[in-house]
Design a protein around this motif. Sequence first.
Motif, short mmCIF file in Angstrom:
data_model
loop_
_atom_site.label_atom_id
_atom_site.label_comp_id
_atom_site.label_asym_id
_atom_site.label_seq_id
_atom_site.Cartn_x
_atom_site.Cartn_y
_atom_site.Cartn_z
N THR A 70 0.80 -1.24 -0.16
CA THR A 70 -0.11 0.02 -0.07
C THR A 70 0.85 1.14 -0.08
O THR A 70 1.72 1.25 1.00
N ILE A 79 -5.45 1.76 7.83
CA ILE A 79 -4.79 2.59 6.79
C ILE A 79 -5.98 3.87 6.43
O ILE A 79 -5.68 4.93 6.29
N LEU A 103 0.70 5.24 0.16
CA LEU A 103 0.11 6.75 0.57
C LEU A 103 0.85 7.96 0.07
O LEU A 103 2.10 7.73 0.20
N ARG A 153 -5.34 7.87 6.90
CA ARG A 153 -5.50 8.99 5.90
C ARG A 153 -6.33 9.87 6.17
O ARG A 153 -6.08 11.30 6.34
N ASP A 176 -2.86 0.27 -3.82
CA ASP A 176 -2.86 -1.07 -3.23
C ASP A 176 -2.50 -1.99 -4.51
O ASP A 176 -3.04 -1.83 -5.50
N ARG A 179 -4.28 6.79 -2.13
CA ARG A 179 -4.02 5.41 -1.82
C ARG A 179 -4.09 4.48 -2.77
O ARG A 179 -4.83 4.36 -3.94
N HIS A 217 -6.05 -4.71 8.09
CA HIS A 217 -5.12 -3.60 7.73
C HIS A 217 -5.91 -2.23 7.29
O HIS A 217 -5.54 -1.06 7.30
N VAL A 274 1.28 6.21 12.33
CA VAL A 274 1.49 5.16 11.80
C VAL A 274 2.37 4.09 12.28
O VAL A 274 1.70 2.91 12.10
#
Length: 172
Positions: A69, A145, A71, A149, A165, A163, A141, A97
Amino acid sequence: MPTTPNTPRLPLRPRAPRAPRSPGQRVSVAVAGAVIAVLAVGAPAAYATLDSEQRSPAQTRRGASYIETRLFFGTERPDGGVDVTDPQFMAFIDRHVTPEFPSGLTIQEGRGQWRDSRGVIERERSYELILLYPASEATSHDARIDRIRQAYERAHAQDSVARLDDRTFADF
């Protein structure tokens, strides 16, 4: 078919005489035949490479199935406030985080460009956060996440945090 005295013979039709082919026609026929032969031989090989089950040893994937992932965090505030500084961003990482992903993460600095909610193209310093976690843990997760954000959007008056993935394989 062999004939016997009782088998009627079918009359043969005479063939119409064929015009002789010019050298250009012979070349065209030869090229067409070569192309068909190459395609006939190459097609099975091309389709075989699309089959993910058939891999040569060099193509074997190593490691376990993971999700990567990424960001993307902007640093300019749409409300005109002061840009997010490096110490502010690292404090955000430490607070929001690291507790959620203590096994590790990667941060890269960059320059980004995007169209904001007013339609204006914004260019700004940015950060890319890369998280890697087992695919089997993707569902657990996902909410973490999204909380990260949302926390950044609220804390630094951002329109969004992008984002991405991607499923991958990782070996440590």
